[in-house]
Design a protein around this motif. Structure first.
Motif: not given
Length: 457
Positions: A13-25, A230-240
């Protein structure tokens, strides 16, 4: 933390989120522990040893190791607050949007408990500014009050209301912080149990709850006022997606906040309105997951008449007694609630009266205490406050062991240096009250916040 321990479909679900790097995460969650950070109280000078500074917060510092905060008297005295570093970015937003010559601000922290962001905002405000910290859940209000009491300022009001209760206060607040309830994915490293609560359905549910909260509080934000979201979520539905909804449903303008490249913060823009947002990822920043954004309201919701001539008739003799315990007493509006005397900065009298007409107020400024004849029975809030006139009270300095005895509400192993009410102090900072008697010391530290746990080895 291995890859497979994340909830199903979470990483996808996070693959297309801005700045998300799966391996680094994944690596950040597997190999890095959550950093420990504190934020110093600018209103209470202390000799706390600090390590590396949090880059976006002047009072924020990372600690090389996590001490036992429970058994540090300076924590109980309000010398600092233990706060996750990413969330301190909220103060950077406030400093960025405030002009140096602006009029006094009325600021609302809508979802305030336990009080981290309230004390953060309060640190960036002047006495002429007002902070209203609201918490909808009644059982969470005491911890919010305790943390604001420790911070020691008198320009705060705590309320216990649903966001819709603020609707009559049209155009009242210059800044509103909505640290919204969310799906909590930004806390997975710090709180692995949060993973059990995550689901795509919960993300959708949180999105709708966030819209409801924001729609309810919107009328109370002043024209040209700022909404910090602000949120403590990565999901674009709750953010952008929320930013796009705000810009389409209301007349709001996105505000771009300055960043430094070496902070590691990811700047994003929403798909529709191109509204600016700021994403914090473990592995890119030294902190947990956070999303933050700022928007300006460009319309007027209609003014309400807040002015009131309400004035309590207070006994002059009692007033004179209470004033002796307050520094610069004429700078404060003094009033009574039942038998308790309270003080708030004089500039906030009208605001207090307006809020009182519409909201359930749990704390106003500083509770000074009760009068018994010509004597004041001082309140714990007065002890921790910055308004107290220390020249008017006896002060007893404690060693660390004595301070721990006091904070546990045990008998204190001291020889009294006088008699009557005394401020118990550690390294120059007050902890609370005790009453000194010829052959003993009565400990008046509040039962409900005393140290319960056993001292660690």
């Amino acid at each position: 933390m291995a890859n497979h321990t994340f909830p199903d479909r979470f990483l996808d679900s996070l693959t297309s989120e801005p700045g998300f790097n799966k391996e680094n995460f994944i690596n950040a969650h597997a190999s890095e522990s959550s950093p420990t950070s504190i934020r110093l109280n600018p209103f209470k000078a202390s000799n706390i040893k600090t390590d590396t500074q949090v880059p976006w917060c002047a009072e924020g510092f990372y600690l090389n190791e996590r001490p036992s905060f429970t058994f540090d008297p300076l924590f109980h005295a309000g010398a600092y607050y233990v706060q996750e570093a990413s969330s301190m970015f909220i103060s950077h937003i406030l400093y960025s949007i405030r002009d140096s010559d602006t009029d006094p601000l009325r600021v609302l922290d809508l979802c305030a408990a336990p009080g981290g962001k309230s004390t953060l905002l309060n640190s960036a405000l002047q006495n002429t500014d007002l902070l209203v910290a609201n918490e909808i859940i009644k059982t969470r209000v005491p911890i919010l009050m305790d943390n604001l009491n420790r911070w020691g300022t008198s320009n705060t009001i705590v309320t216990n209301n649903d966001p819709r209760d603020f609707a009559p206060l049209k155009d009242f607040f210059d800044v509103v912080l909505v640290d919204a309830p969310c799906s909590g994915s930004g806390m997975f490293r710090k709180d692995p149990d949060a993973m059990n609560e995550w689901s795509e359905a919960n993300v959708k549910l949180c999105h709708h709850r966030q819209e409801r909260i924001l729609a309810d509080i919107y009328p109370a934000l002043a024209e040209d006022g700022y909404l910090i979201y602000s949120t403590c979520s990565y999901s674009h539905q709750e953010n952008e997606d929320i930013l796009d909804w705000l810009c389409s449903a209301f007349d709001m303008e996105s505000i771009r906040i300055p960043l430094q490249d070496d902070w590691g913060v990811v700047e994003s823009q929403s798909a529709g309105a191109k509204a600016w947002g700021y994403r914090f990822y473990p592995g890119k920043v030294k902190g947990e997951g956070l999303f933050a954004a700022c928007l300006r309201k460009r319309e007027n919701s209609g003014q309400s008449n807040y002015k009131s001539n309400a004035q309590q008739k207070l006994p002059a003799k009692e007033l004179d007694i209470v004033k002796t315990y307050i520094c610069n007493a004429d700078d404060f509006y003094l009033f009574k609630v039942n038998d308790d005397w309270l003080a708030i900065n004089r500039e906030h009298k009208e605001s207090l009266n307006a809020l009182h007409r519409h909201l359930y107020i749990k704390k106003s400024g500083v509770r000074i205490g009760k009068l018994a004849g010509n004597d004041l029975i001082p309140d714990h809030e007065l002890a921790l406050s910055n308004v107290i006139n220390k020249d008017a009270v006896l002060v007893t300095d404690l060693t660390k062991d004595q301070a721990i005895q006091y904070l546990r509400r045990d008998n204190i192993d001291i020889t009294p240096n006088g008699k009557g009410w005394s401020l118990m102090s550690y390294e120059g900072l007050a902890l609370g009250w005790a009453k000194l008697l010829p052959n003993r010391v009565n400990n008046y530290y509040p039962k409900e916040i005393r140290i319960f746990s056993q001292k660690p080895e």
